[in-house]
Design a protein around this motif. Structure first.
Motif, PDB file in Angstrom:
ATOM      1  N   SER A   6       0.829  -1.201   0.000  1.00 60.11           N
ATOM      2  CA  SER A   6       0.000   0.000   0.000  1.00 60.11           C
ATOM      3  C   SER A   6       0.862   1.248   0.000  1.00 60.11           C
ATOM      4  O   SER A   6       0.572   2.234  -0.678  1.00 60.11           O
ATOM      5  N   ALA A   7       1.934   1.185   0.775  1.00 56.49           N
ATOM      6  CA  ALA A   7       2.835   2.329   0.797  1.00 56.49           C
ATOM      7  C   ALA A   7       3.441   2.576  -0.565  1.00 56.49           C
ATOM      8  O   ALA A   7       3.592   3.717  -1.015  1.00 56.49           O
ATOM      9  N   ASN A   8       3.777   1.468  -1.252  1.00 61.27           N
ATOM     10  CA  ASN A   8       4.342   1.593  -2.603  1.00 61.27           C
ATOM     11  C   ASN A   8       3.338   2.220  -3.551  1.00 61.27           C
ATOM     12  O   ASN A   8       3.665   3.099  -4.358  1.00 61.27           O
ATOM     13  N   ALA A   9       2.080   1.789  -3.460  1.00 55.19           N
ATOM     14  CA  ALA A   9       1.043   2.348  -4.326  1.00 55.19           C
ATOM     15  C   ALA A   9       0.813   3.821  -4.010  1.00 55.19           C
ATOM     16  O   ALA A   9       0.637   4.646  -4.913  1.00 55.19           O
ATOM     17  N   ASN A  10       0.828   4.159  -2.693  1.00 53.89           N
ATOM     18  CA  ASN A  10       0.647   5.565  -2.333  1.00 53.89           C
ATOM     19  C   ASN A  10       1.805   6.421  -2.832  1.00 53.89           C
ATOM     20  O   ASN A  10       1.622   7.546  -3.299  1.00 53.89           O
ATOM     21  N   GLN A  11       3.022   5.856  -2.727  1.00 54.21           N
ATOM     22  CA  GLN A  11       4.176   6.580  -3.228  1.00 54.21           C
ATOM     23  C   GLN A  11       4.047   6.820  -4.720  1.00 54.21           C
ATOM     24  O   GLN A  11       4.400   7.894  -5.229  1.00 54.21           O
ATOM     25  N   ALA A  12       3.500   5.823  -5.440  1.00 49.46           N
ATOM     26  CA  ALA A  12       3.324   5.963  -6.886  1.00 49.46           C
ATOM     27  C   ALA A  12       2.413   7.128  -7.206  1.00 49.46           C
ATOM     28  O   ALA A  12       2.642   7.878  -8.158  1.00 49.46           O
ATOM     29  N   ARG A  13       1.371   7.314  -6.412  1.00 47.49           N
ATOM     30  CA  ARG A  13       0.426   8.393  -6.675  1.00 47.49           C
ATOM     31  C   ARG A  13       1.035   9.773  -6.406  1.00 47.49           C
ATOM     32  O   ARG A  13       0.534  10.784  -6.888  1.00 47.49           O
ATOM     33  N   GLN A  14       2.091   9.786  -5.584  1.00 49.94           N
ATOM     34  CA  GLN A  14       2.658  11.077  -5.205  1.00 49.94           C
ATOM     35  C   GLN A  14       3.855  11.474  -6.058  1.00 49.94           C
ATOM     36  O   GLN A  14       4.431  12.543  -5.861  1.00 49.94           O
ATOM     37  N   LEU A  15       4.244  10.595  -6.998  1.00 53.39           N
ATOM     38  CA  LEU A  15       5.429  10.895  -7.791  1.00 53.39           C
ATOM     39  C   LEU A  15       5.212  12.109  -8.678  1.00 53.39           C
ATOM     40  O   LEU A  15       4.107  12.373  -9.141  1.00 53.39           O
ATOM     41  N   SER A  16       6.266  12.800  -8.941  1.00 49.86           N
ATOM     42  CA  SER A  16       6.203  13.957  -9.831  1.00 49.86           C
ATOM     43  C   SER A  16       5.879  13.519 -11.232  1.00 49.86           C
ATOM     44  O   SER A  16       6.237  12.425 -11.651  1.00 49.86           O
ATOM     45  N   LEU A  79       5.510  -9.004  -4.338  1.00 49.51           N
ATOM     46  CA  LEU A  79       4.629  -8.241  -5.220  1.00 49.51           C
ATOM     47  C   LEU A  79       4.090  -9.121  -6.339  1.00 49.51           C
ATOM     48  O   LEU A  79       2.905  -9.068  -6.683  1.00 49.51           O
ATOM     49  N   VAL A  80       4.955  -9.958  -6.899  1.00 54.08           N
ATOM     50  CA  VAL A  80       4.529 -10.875  -7.961  1.00 54.08           C
ATOM     51  C   VAL A  80       3.435 -11.799  -7.449  1.00 54.08           C
ATOM     52  O   VAL A  80       2.389 -11.974  -8.083  1.00 54.08           O
ATOM     53  N   GLU A  81       3.669 -12.386  -6.275  1.00 55.81           N
ATOM     54  CA  GLU A  81       2.685 -13.316  -5.713  1.00 55.81           C
ATOM     55  C   GLU A  81       1.366 -12.614  -5.423  1.00 55.81           C
ATOM     56  O   GLU A  81       0.284 -13.184  -5.617  1.00 55.81           O
ATOM     57  N   SER A  82       1.428 -11.376  -4.971  1.00 50.62           N
ATOM     58  CA  SER A  82       0.203 -10.631  -4.668  1.00 50.62           C
ATOM     59  C   SER A  82      -0.586 -10.324  -5.937  1.00 50.62           C
ATOM     60  O   SER A  82      -1.820 -10.389  -5.941  1.00 50.62           O
ATOM     61  N   MET A  83       0.112  -9.974  -7.018  1.00 48.44           N
ATOM     62  CA  MET A  83      -0.581  -9.718  -8.284  1.00 48.44           C
ATOM     63  C   MET A  83      -1.287 -10.973  -8.786  1.00 48.44           C
ATOM     64  O   MET A  83      -2.455 -10.929  -9.190  1.00 48.44           O
ATOM     65  N   VAL A  84      -0.590 -12.099  -8.747  1.00 47.41           N
ATOM     66  CA  VAL A  84      -1.187 -13.355  -9.218  1.00 47.41           C
ATOM     67  C   VAL A  84      -2.389 -13.727  -8.362  1.00 47.41           C
ATOM     68  O   VAL A  84      -3.437 -14.141  -8.870  1.00 47.41           O
ATOM     69  N   SER A  85      -2.259 -13.569  -7.051  1.00 43.88           N
ATOM     70  CA  SER A  85      -3.361 -13.897  -6.148  1.00 43.88           C
ATOM     71  C   SER A  85      -4.579 -13.022  -6.416  1.00 43.88           C
ATOM     72  O   SER A  85      -5.721 -13.504  -6.425  1.00 43.88           O
ATOM     73  N   SER A  86      -4.355 -11.737  -6.647  1.00 40.61           N
ATOM     74  CA  SER A  86      -5.488 -10.835  -6.893  1.00 40.61           C
ATOM     75  C   SER A  86      -6.206 -11.187  -8.183  1.00 40.61           C
ATOM     76  O   SER A  86      -7.435 -11.084  -8.271  1.00 40.61           O
ATOM     77  N   ILE A  87      -5.455 -11.633  -9.195  1.00 40.44           N
ATOM     78  CA  ILE A  87      -6.091 -12.061 -10.445  1.00 40.44           C
ATOM     79  C   ILE A  87      -6.964 -13.279 -10.196  1.00 40.44           C
ATOM     80  O   ILE A  87      -8.118 -13.347 -10.633  1.00 40.44           O
ATOM     81  N   ARG A  88      -6.423 -14.250  -9.497  1.00 37.68           N
ATOM     82  CA  ARG A  88      -7.160 -15.492  -9.263  1.00 37.68           C
ATOM     83  C   ARG A  88      -8.419 -15.261  -8.449  1.00 37.68           C
ATOM     84  O   ARG A  88      -9.420 -15.963  -8.618  1.00 37.68           O
ATOM     85  N   GLY A  90     -10.131 -12.518  -8.599  1.00 37.52           N
ATOM     86  CA  GLY A  90     -10.984 -11.577  -9.307  1.00 37.52           C
ATOM     87  C   GLY A  90     -11.008 -10.197  -8.682  1.00 37.52           C
ATOM     88  O   GLY A  90     -11.941  -9.421  -8.913  1.00 37.52           O
ATOM     89  N   LYS A  91      -9.998  -9.839  -7.905  1.00 35.03           N
ATOM     90  CA  LYS A  91      -9.934  -8.526  -7.255  1.00 35.03           C
ATOM     91  C   LYS A  91      -9.155  -7.578  -8.164  1.00 35.03           C
ATOM     92  O   LYS A  91      -7.962  -7.319  -7.950  1.00 35.03           O
ATOM     93  N   TRP A  92      -9.849  -7.055  -9.163  1.00 34.84           N
ATOM     94  CA  TRP A  92      -9.169  -6.299 -10.200  1.00 34.84           C
ATOM     95  C   TRP A  92      -8.764  -4.899  -9.758  1.00 34.84           C
ATOM     96  O   TRP A  92      -7.799  -4.328 -10.285  1.00 34.84           O
ATOM     97  N   THR A  93      -9.473  -4.339  -8.799  1.00 41.35           N
ATOM     98  CA  THR A  93      -9.040  -3.048  -8.262  1.00 41.35           C
ATOM     99  C   THR A  93      -7.670  -3.193  -7.601  1.00 41.35           C
ATOM    100  O   THR A  93      -6.752  -2.393  -7.831  1.00 41.35           O
ATOM    101  N   LEU A  94      -7.541  -4.214  -6.779  1.00 40.90           N
ATOM    102  CA  LEU A  94      -6.251  -4.477  -6.135  1.00 40.90           C
ATOM    103  C   LEU A  94      -5.196  -4.849  -7.170  1.00 40.90           C
ATOM    104  O   LEU A  94      -4.046  -4.389  -7.086  1.00 40.90           O
ATOM    105  N   ALA A  95      -5.571  -5.661  -8.146  1.00 39.63           N
ATOM    106  CA  ALA A  95      -4.616  -6.060  -9.181  1.00 39.63           C
ATOM    107  C   ALA A  95      -4.076  -4.844  -9.925  1.00 39.63           C
ATOM    108  O   ALA A  95      -2.879  -4.759 -10.224  1.00 39.63           O
ATOM    109  N   ARG A  96      -4.960  -3.890 -10.200  1.00 39.53           N
ATOM    110  CA  ARG A  96      -4.530  -2.678 -10.899  1.00 39.53           C
ATOM    111  C   ARG A  96      -3.542  -1.883 -10.053  1.00 39.53           C
ATOM    112  O   ARG A  96      -2.514  -1.412 -10.548  1.00 39.53           O
ATOM    113  N   ASP A  97      -3.840  -1.748  -8.766  1.00 39.20           N
ATOM    114  CA  ASP A  97      -2.940  -1.005  -7.888  1.00 39.20           C
ATOM    115  C   ASP A  97      -1.575  -1.685  -7.799  1.00 39.20           C
ATOM    116  O   ASP A  97      -0.530  -1.024  -7.790  1.00 39.20           O
ATOM    117  N   LEU A  98      -1.585  -2.994  -7.730  1.00 39.88           N
ATOM    118  CA  LEU A  98      -0.320  -3.723  -7.654  1.00 39.88           C
ATOM    119  C   LEU A  98       0.458  -3.613  -8.956  1.00 39.88           C
ATOM    120  O   LEU A  98       1.696  -3.519  -8.954  1.00 39.88           O
TER     121      LEU A  98
END
Length: 658
Positions: A6-16, A79-88, A90-98
């Motif tokens: 989550s911190a990584n995703a938040n950091q992504a939103r704050q990038l210049s 991160l890889v494992e979390s993306m695969v898990s979110s796909i399986r 069907g949590k596409w909002t989370l998958a997109r953030d990851l």
């Protein structure tokens, strides 16, 4: 783990949104390249539920991707494992953030970028996916895969740009003998003419047929959240009523008419041509292929289908969209009779009674569905080789993961038969074709047994018809006698057709109808119940032709193998059988092309890509190995020992700890 992500995703939103580009040339994993500075991703973050169903609430975010000047350390396997898990799940909002987290990570690895790219492709986030693959190519300049996927993304996103031509030329120059890259070049060369608007000029809609086609683009084609594919055959007169029923809806729709097999469809629809997209294809197509053409030739987030002999009742579009917007990824349609006459009602009961609006939701047959466009990128398209039942086949592929919602206010009117004789003939044909879906009892059927089978099927269907008429439609019992006079000969004809179809199917399985051809044939639909008999027969025939020609692949062998590819399509077990046959016989170029077929037919299947990667490695074909291996790893990063093998072939690419 979730906190760090989550911190990584938040950091992504704050990038210049911008940084200064670097002018230095850096030696990077065995290659030399000039960093482009920061890339800027314009991400669309949609407010939707975890099923990925929502559409409104888009927020544009500019995400700067800083240029990397040093080789990254080990990546984030978590991160890889979390993306695969979110796909399986069907949590596409989370998958997109990851996926965003992977895209902006300072230390990405090959697998995280491959998985993130696939997520963005499934979601149809073409600009974001293209930025990711550009960055992927910068991180691993020796690999073909990121440029290969970038070409697909640019084409799928409707961007026929100089960049696409440049990247494709680079791919062809680096791997001129690779059949997948050659096929991509051939596909992109089949562009539409000047009448085809930019989003569809890449010609993806042409991949479902081989003949010439004409595209008409009306000046006022609707832009809407729903596209409707109207399916015509030989320009039947009913097309006009079908189109007019859509134009009369309260909600505006994007309408594409896909007509095949001839007929003057442009003249038939001339009155409404300004608001229509019309694709007129010379070659006759089965319904599945026509559906697929329409999917590729529309842009709305939801896609519905209307047969040329049907009419959309008022509220058809509005109620579909309302149900989709509540989260349904698929919405079924109820069927109603064209009029209240005995013949029309009898035909409705026999053909569509279980889809009547009065049927309780738990008992309704849920066909005539519209879909969230993302469903096709997740699960593949309709089988173009099936003469009938393409929607049933697709529903089986979806399984329990996507079940169409039932809204009885979405009503489709089917034209009734012109006469009792036409009704009987239609039921005979439906019975004959239905035999292809029944794998049981393909053995010999003597005259007495055939009569018993016919009568048993007729009695079964008569009983169902009586139940629907009395209990569901509440037909007056005094009227039932008149309906039965029309139903009885039709159900008997269905039984006769079923038995005749079984006999033809048995002849097919005995090898009497091997028809190598360049186009899908009726025989191609004889994959009876998934038993693979048609495929086995074709591969046996190819074996015989190779034996006769001393191993040389001539026209007859090619015809059998082309037909085998169609017979195996959309079935993972059948495609694996075909892949093994091709590998065993050294037909590697055909085997590598299965990677493209699987990507379209079964987008989530990883095992076939894995098998092709191993075969390419054994054959010493590094380009084919790379494409197949990363296709597999993008779907299953931990698939049977493939990652260590990939690292041994490409030891200087960035990687996560295994």
């Amino acid at each position: 783990m979730s906190g760090s992500l989550s911190a990584n995703a938040n950091q992504a939103r704050q990038l210049s949104s911008s940084t200064q580009p670097s002018n230095d040339t850096t030696t990077y994993w065995g290659g030399s390249f000039r960093p482009e500075g920061a890339c800027c991703i314009s991400l669309t973050i949609m407010a939707c539920n975890d099923a990925g169903a929502g559409r409104p609430g888009r927020e544009q975010l500019n995400i700067g991707l800083p240029a990397m000047e040093q080789p990254p350390p080990a990546g984030n396997l978590e991160l890889v494992e979390s993306m695969v898990s979110s796909i399986r799940l069907g949590k596409w909002t989370l998958a997109r953030d990851l996926a965003v987290s992977a895209a902006v990570s300072d230390h990405p690895d090959i697998r995280s970028l491959a998985v993130a790219g696939r997520i963005l492709e499934i979601l149809g986030e073409w600009p974001e996916a293209s930025v990711l693959y550009r960055r992927f190519a910068g991180h691993a300049p020796t690999l073909l895969y990121p440029q290969f996927r970038l070409c697909h993304v640019l084409a799928d996103g409707g961007r026929q740009s100089a960049e696409l031509e440049r990247v494709l030329a680079t791919l062809v120059g680096r791997a001129p003998a690779n059949p997948r890259i050659a096929a991509l070049k051939a596909q992109l060369s089949m562009q539409g003419g000047a009448d085809v608007p930019e989003p569809f000029r890449a010609g993806l809609w042409r991949r479902w047929f081989a003949s010439r086609a004409r595209w008409h683009e009306g000046a006022a084609v609707g832009r809407s959240d729903m596209a409707v594919v109207v399916i015509g055959f030989r320009g039947q007169p009913g097309l006009r009523r079908a189109v007019e029923s859509l134009l009369g809806q309260d909600e505006k729709v994007e309408i594409v008419v896909v007509n095949s097999g001839g007929g003057d469809v442009r003249a038939l629809l001339a009155r409404h041509s300004e608001v229509l997209r019309i694709i007129d294809i010379e070659q006759p197509l089965y319904v599945g292929a026509a559906r697929n053409v329409g999917i590729d030739a529309t842009a709305a987030p939801y896609v519905a289908f209307l047969a040329g002999d049907c009419v959309a009742r008022p509220g058809w579009v509005e109620m579909r969209l309302a149900t989709h917007r509540k989260g349904a990824r698929a919405v079924a349609s109820a069927m109603v009779a064209a009029d209240d006459g005995d013949l029309s009602l009898a035909a409705h009961i026999a053909l569509f009674g279980a889809r009547s609006p009065q049927v309780p939701a738990v008992q309704a047959l849920r066909y005539g569905a519209s879909y969230d466009r993302q469903v096709f990128r997740e699960f593949g398209y309709f089988d173009p080789a099936l003469r009938v039942g393409e929607d049933t086949d697709f529903a089986k592929r979806l399984g329990r993961r996507i079940h169409p919602a039932w809204n009885p206010r979405v009503q489709t009117e089917h034209a009734g038969p012109a006469s009792l004789w036409r009704f009987v003939v239609e039921m005979y044909g439906r019975g004959r074709r239905a035999a292809n879906g029944r794998s049981a009892g393909i053995g010999p059927l003597g005259p007495r047994a055939a009569i018993r089978e016919i009568l048993a099927e007729a009695r079964r269907r008569n009983g169902i018809a009586d139940t629907i008429a009395l209990q569901v439609l509440k037909v007056d019992p005094r009227r039932l006698a008149g309906l039965r006079c029309r139903l009885r000969p039709a159900t008997l004809a269905y039984g006769i057709g079923l038995v005749m179809g079984r006999r033809e199917l048995r002849a097919t399985h005995r090898g009497k109808r091997v028809v190598p051809s360049g186009q899908a044939s009726d025989a191609a639909s004889a994959r009876s119940g998934g038993d693979g008999g048609r495929l086995d027969m074709l591969l046996d025939a190819a074996d015989r032709w190779l034996l006769e020609t001393g191993g040389e692949e001539k026209r007859e062998t090619s015809g059998c193998l082309d037909e085998a590819a169609r017979a195996a399509a959309f079935d993972e077990a059948h495609l694996q059988v075909l892949a093994e046959w091709l590998i065993r016989h050294g037909r590697h170029q055909r085997a590598w092309l299965l990677g493209d077929r699987v990507t379209i037919d079964l987008p989530s299947a990883a095992k076939i890509h894995h098998r092709l990667a191993l075969a390419a490695h054994e054959a010493g074909d590094i380009a084919a190995f790379e494409l197949a291996a990363l296709d597999a790893l993008a779907r299953d990063p931990d698939i049977d020992g493939l990652w260590p093998l990939f690292q041994s072939v490409f030891p200087r690419t960035p990687s996560a700890p295994g």
